[in-house]
Design a protein around this motif. Structure first.
Motif, PDB file in Angstrom:
ATOM      1  N   ASP A  80       0.828  -1.217   0.000  1.00 15.84           N
ATOM      2  CA  ASP A  80       0.000   0.000   0.000  1.00 15.84           C
ATOM      3  C   ASP A  80       0.861   1.265   0.000  1.00 15.84           C
ATOM      4  OD1 ASP A  80      -2.515  -1.125  -0.157  1.00 15.84           O
ATOM      5  OD2 ASP A  80      -2.668  -1.408   2.012  1.00 15.84           O
ATOM      6  N   GLY A  81       1.967   1.227  -0.735  1.00 19.03           N
ATOM      7  CA  GLY A  81       2.828   2.391  -0.867  1.00 19.03           C
ATOM      8  C   GLY A  81       3.888   2.544   0.201  1.00 19.03           C
ATOM      9  N   THR A  82       3.842   1.699   1.246  1.00 19.13           N
ATOM     10  CA  THR A  82       4.841   1.755   2.321  1.00 19.13           C
ATOM     11  C   THR A  82       5.926   0.722   2.077  1.00 19.13           C
ATOM     12  OG1 THR A  82       3.158   2.457   3.916  1.00 19.13           O
ATOM     13  CG2 THR A  82       5.235   1.613   4.798  1.00 19.13           C
ATOM     14  N   ASN A  83       7.175   1.150   2.075  1.00 17.76           N
ATOM     15  CA  ASN A  83       8.285   0.257   1.772  1.00 17.76           C
ATOM     16  C   ASN A  83       8.410  -0.864   2.801  1.00 17.76           C
ATOM     17  OD1 ASN A  83      10.601  -0.394   0.089  1.00 17.76           O
ATOM     18  ND2 ASN A  83      11.864   0.194   1.844  1.00 17.76           N
ATOM     19  N   LEU A  84       8.596  -2.079   2.303  1.00 14.05           N
ATOM     20  CA  LEU A  84       8.790  -3.256   3.145  1.00 14.05           C
ATOM     21  C   LEU A  84      10.273  -3.613   3.131  1.00 14.05           C
ATOM     22  CD1 LEU A  84       7.444  -5.591   4.771  1.00 14.05           C
ATOM     23  CD2 LEU A  84       7.206  -6.809   2.600  1.00 14.05           C
ATOM     24  N   GLU A  85      10.919  -3.502   4.291  1.00 18.91           N
ATOM     25  CA  GLU A  85      12.360  -3.749   4.377  1.00 18.91           C
ATOM     26  C   GLU A  85      12.641  -5.243   4.423  1.00 18.91           C
ATOM     27  OE1 GLU A  85      14.699  -1.579   4.146  1.00 18.91           O
ATOM     28  OE2 GLU A  85      13.501   0.258   4.237  1.00 18.91           O
ATOM     29  N   LEU A  86      13.252  -5.758   3.353  1.00 17.54           N
ATOM     30  CA  LEU A  86      13.552  -7.187   3.266  1.00 17.54           C
ATOM     31  C   LEU A  86      15.012  -7.401   2.901  1.00 17.54           C
ATOM     32  CD1 LEU A  86      10.467  -8.380   1.166  1.00 17.54           C
ATOM     33  CD2 LEU A  86      10.719  -8.492   3.654  1.00 17.54           C
ATOM     34  N   ASN A  87      15.604  -8.482   3.426  1.00 13.43           N
ATOM     35  CA  ASN A  87      16.955  -8.827   2.996  1.00 13.43           C
ATOM     36  C   ASN A  87      16.877  -9.633   1.699  1.00 13.43           C
ATOM     37  OD1 ASN A  87      16.585 -11.613   3.493  1.00 13.43           O
ATOM     38  ND2 ASN A  87      17.296 -11.426   5.605  1.00 13.43           N
ATOM     39  N   GLY A  88      18.009 -10.046   1.165  1.00 18.06           N
ATOM     40  CA  GLY A  88      18.056 -10.674  -0.153  1.00 18.06           C
ATOM     41  C   GLY A  88      17.121 -11.850  -0.360  1.00 18.06           C
ATOM     42  N   LYS A  89      17.260 -12.879   0.460  1.00 17.32           N
ATOM     43  CA  LYS A  89      16.451 -14.079   0.290  1.00 17.32           C
ATOM     44  C   LYS A  89      14.990 -13.829   0.670  1.00 17.32           C
ATOM     45  CE  LYS A  89      18.960 -17.683  -1.137  1.00 17.32           C
ATOM     46  NZ  LYS A  89      20.094 -16.977  -1.730  1.00 17.32           N
ATOM     47  N   GLU A  90      14.731 -12.961   1.620  1.00 12.33           N
ATOM     48  CA  GLU A  90      13.347 -12.617   1.965  1.00 12.33           C
ATOM     49  C   GLU A  90      12.660 -11.973   0.763  1.00 12.33           C
ATOM     50  OE1 GLU A  90      14.111 -11.736   6.748  1.00 12.33           O
ATOM     51  OE2 GLU A  90      13.832 -10.089   5.323  1.00 12.33           O
ATOM     52  N   TYR A  91      13.389 -11.088   0.097  1.00 16.64           N
ATOM     53  CA  TYR A  91      12.849 -10.437  -1.095  1.00 16.64           C
ATOM     54  C   TYR A  91      12.583 -11.472  -2.192  1.00 16.64           C
ATOM     55  CZ  TYR A  91      12.715  -7.738  -5.413  1.00 16.64           C
ATOM     56  OH  TYR A  91      12.353  -7.231  -6.631  1.00 16.64           O
ATOM     57  N   ASP A  92      13.556 -12.351  -2.439  1.00 12.39           N
ATOM     58  CA  ASP A  92      13.398 -13.379  -3.469  1.00 12.39           C
ATOM     59  C   ASP A  92      12.200 -14.277  -3.165  1.00 12.39           C
ATOM     60  OD1 ASP A  92      15.670 -12.400  -4.705  1.00 12.39           O
ATOM     61  OD2 ASP A  92      17.002 -13.870  -3.760  1.00 12.39           O
ATOM     62  N   LEU A  93      12.009 -14.594  -1.897  1.00 17.46           N
ATOM     63  CA  LEU A  93      10.906 -15.449  -1.482  1.00 17.46           C
ATOM     64  C   LEU A  93       9.567 -14.775  -1.759  1.00 17.46           C
ATOM     65  CD1 LEU A  93       9.801 -17.962  -0.090  1.00 17.46           C
ATOM     66  CD2 LEU A  93      10.273 -16.879   2.120  1.00 17.46           C
ATOM     67  N   LEU A  94       9.445 -13.507  -1.380  1.00 18.80           N
ATOM     68  CA  LEU A  94       8.188 -12.801  -1.597  1.00 18.80           C
ATOM     69  C   LEU A  94       7.888 -12.659  -3.092  1.00 18.80           C
ATOM     70  CD1 LEU A  94       5.711 -11.330  -0.651  1.00 18.80           C
ATOM     71  CD2 LEU A  94       7.069  -9.260  -0.376  1.00 18.80           C
ATOM     72  N   VAL A  95       8.897 -12.333  -3.882  1.00 18.19           N
ATOM     73  CA  VAL A  95       8.679 -12.191  -5.322  1.00 18.19           C
ATOM     74  C   VAL A  95       8.226 -13.518  -5.933  1.00 18.19           C
ATOM     75  CG1 VAL A  95       9.851 -11.821  -7.542  1.00 18.19           C
ATOM     76  CG2 VAL A  95      10.187 -10.212  -5.666  1.00 18.19           C
ATOM     77  N   THR A 143      22.591 -26.495   2.283  1.00 17.11           N
ATOM     78  CA  THR A 143      21.773 -25.905   3.346  1.00 17.11           C
ATOM     79  C   THR A 143      20.611 -26.828   3.679  1.00 17.11           C
ATOM     80  OG1 THR A 143      22.290 -23.726   2.447  1.00 17.11           O
ATOM     81  CG2 THR A 143      20.456 -23.849   4.003  1.00 17.11           C
ATOM     82  N   ALA A 144      20.221 -26.883   4.956  1.00 14.82           N
ATOM     83  CA  ALA A 144      19.128 -27.744   5.384  1.00 14.82           C
ATOM     84  C   ALA A 144      17.787 -27.185   4.911  1.00 14.82           C
ATOM     85  CB  ALA A 144      19.124 -27.872   6.906  1.00 14.82           C
ATOM     86  N   LEU A 145      16.855 -28.080   4.615  1.00 15.30           N
ATOM     87  CA  LEU A 145      15.527 -27.688   4.141  1.00 15.30           C
ATOM     88  C   LEU A 145      14.796 -26.801   5.147  1.00 15.30           C
ATOM     89  CD1 LEU A 145      13.414 -28.066   1.867  1.00 15.30           C
ATOM     90  CD2 LEU A 145      12.590 -30.087   3.111  1.00 15.30           C
ATOM     91  N   SER A 146      15.127 -26.930   6.417  1.00 15.74           N
ATOM     92  CA  SER A 146      14.463 -26.159   7.471  1.00 15.74           C
ATOM     93  C   SER A 146      14.694 -24.656   7.326  1.00 15.74           C
ATOM     94  CB  SER A 146      14.939 -26.617   8.851  1.00 15.74           C
ATOM     95  OG  SER A 146      16.349 -26.480   8.971  1.00 15.74           O
ATOM     96  N   VAL A 147      15.673 -24.254   6.502  1.00 17.29           N
ATOM     97  CA  VAL A 147      15.925 -22.828   6.304  1.00 17.29           C
ATOM     98  C   VAL A 147      14.705 -22.147   5.693  1.00 17.29           C
ATOM     99  CG1 VAL A 147      16.903 -23.023   3.963  1.00 17.29           C
ATOM    100  CG2 VAL A 147      17.644 -21.167   5.465  1.00 17.29           C
ATOM    101  N   VAL A 148      13.907 -22.900   4.952  1.00 20.67           N
ATOM    102  CA  VAL A 148      12.695 -22.333   4.349  1.00 20.67           C
ATOM    103  C   VAL A 148      11.751 -21.830   5.434  1.00 20.67           C
ATOM    104  CG1 VAL A 148      10.638 -22.821   2.971  1.00 20.67           C
ATOM    105  CG2 VAL A 148      12.863 -23.758   2.287  1.00 20.67           C
ATOM    106  N   GLU A 149      11.567 -22.609   6.493  1.00 22.50           N
ATOM    107  CA  GLU A 149      10.670 -22.225   7.582  1.00 22.50           C
ATOM    108  C   GLU A 149      11.167 -20.970   8.285  1.00 22.50           C
ATOM    109  OE1 GLU A 149      10.214 -25.560  10.144  1.00 22.50           O
ATOM    110  OE2 GLU A 149       9.452 -26.866   8.556  1.00 22.50           O
ATOM    111  N   VAL A 150      12.476 -20.858   8.416  1.00 26.57           N
ATOM    112  CA  VAL A 150      13.060 -19.681   9.066  1.00 26.57           C
ATOM    113  C   VAL A 150      12.745 -18.424   8.250  1.00 26.57           C
ATOM    114  CG1 VAL A 150      15.201 -18.555   9.770  1.00 26.57           C
ATOM    115  CG2 VAL A 150      14.903 -21.010  10.148  1.00 26.57           C
ATOM    116  N   TYR A 151      12.984 -18.493   6.964  1.00 28.89           N
ATOM    117  CA  TYR A 151      12.728 -17.329   6.112  1.00 28.89           C
ATOM    118  C   TYR A 151      11.247 -17.033   5.974  1.00 28.89           C
ATOM    119  CZ  TYR A 151      17.512 -16.317   4.758  1.00 28.89           C
ATOM    120  OH  TYR A 151      18.820 -15.926   4.780  1.00 28.89           O
TER     121      TYR A 151
END
Length: 229
Positions: free
Chosen positions: A149-164, A190-198
Motif C-alpha cells: 500500500d505504498g509503504t516500503n517493506l524492508e527485506l533482505n536478499g532471500k526474503e525479497y526473493d521469497l516474496l517475489v 543448506t538444510a531444508l528447514s531454512v525455508v521455515e526460518v525465512y
C-alpha cells in the motif's frame, strides 16, 4: 539480470547451450541441461518461470518432454521451442502439444530476448517496466524493492526473493521443496528447514505493515499467497 526469474535451457549442443546461457543471463538466472531426460525432470520441479526447449535431444525428445510437462506434470510454465526443425508440420505439432512460442535456428539474439520477455510478461512473471503488482504488494524488480500500500517493506536478499516468488505465483500452492530448490538450488548443502526460518521472518515483516496475513500455510502441503479473502 533479474535474479528472481529462472529460465531452464534444454539444449544438447553444448556450445549453443552456453551461448543461450550468456544471452538469457541478462534476463534471469539460468539452468542448463544437455540431456532430454534430465531436462524433463528439472522442468517438472515447477520452479522455473520459462523453458527454452530443443526438440532433437538424447534420451527423450522435446515433443515428449513438452507432452509430459503439460499432461502429466500439469505445468503451465511458458515454453519456447528453439529448434532447427522448421516445417509447418513441426510448428503445428509443437503448438498442439502446448508450446507458447516457436523459434527456428539460426536465430537473432535480439529476437530471442524479445520473445522470452514477451512470454514472461504474458505469464505475469515479469511485469511491465519490471514491476509486479499483486493485491496490496508492488515489487520493483530493477531495484529489488517491495511496498505494501505504498509503504516500503524492508527485506533482505532471500526474503525479497521469497516474496517475489509468491507474487509471481499468486493463489498457487508452493511446496517447501520448490521454495528451497528455487532460492537455494538443487545442489545446496543448506538444510531444508531454512525455508521455515525465512517464511517466519517474511510473515512477521508483512504483519507489521498489513493486519491481514496473505501468506497461508497449508499443513503438510506448502504455502499460498492469497489475493482474495
Amino acid at each position: 539480470m533479474n535474479k528472481e526469474l529462472r529460465i531452464l535451457i534444454v539444449e544438447d549442443d553444448e556450445a549453443l547451450a552456453n551461448s543461450l546461457e550468456r544471452i538469457l543471463n541478462e534476463i534471469a538466472t539460468t539452468t542448463v541441461s544437455n540431456d532430454g531426460l534430465e531436462g524433463q525432470m528439472l522442468g517438472q520441479e515447477g520452479i522455473f518461470d520459462l523453458a527454452v526447449l530443443d526438440l532433437m535431444l538424447p534420451q527423450v525428445n522435446g515433443y515428449d518432454i513438452l507432452k509430459y510437462w503439460r499432461n502429466e506434470a500439469k505445468l503451465d510454465m511458458p515454453v519456447l521451442i528453439l529448434t532447427a526443425k522448421d516445417t509447418l508440420d513441426d510448428k503445428v505439432r509443437g503448438f498442439q502439444l502446448g508450446a507458447d512460442d516457436y523459434l527456428t535456428k539460426p536465430f537473432h539474439r535480439e529476437e530471442l530476448i524479445m520473445r522470452v520477455k514477451a512470454l514472461l510478461r504474458r505469464s505475469g512473471s515479469m511485469g511491465n517496466d519490471n514491476q509486479l503488482t499483486v493485491g496490496d504488494f508492488s515489487a520493483n524488480l530493477n531495484n529489488r524493492t517491495v511496498a505494501i500500500d505504498g509503504t516500503n517493506l524492508e527485506l533482505n536478499g532471500k526474503e525479497y526473493d521469497l516474496l517475489v516468488y509468491f507474487l509471481q505465483n499468486p493463489d498457487t500452492i508452493i511446496t517447501k521443496d520448490q521454495i528451497f530448490d528455487r532460492l537455494w538450488g538443487f545442489d545446496s548443502d543448506t538444510a531444508l528447514s531454512v525455508v521455515e526460518v525465512y517464511m517466519s521472518n517474511l510473515r512477521k515483516k508483512i504483519k507489521q505493515l498489513n493486519t491481514n496475513q496473505p501468506i497461508r500455510t497449508l499443513r503438510n502441503v506448502g504455502y499460498m499467497l492469497e489475493t482474495e479473502a
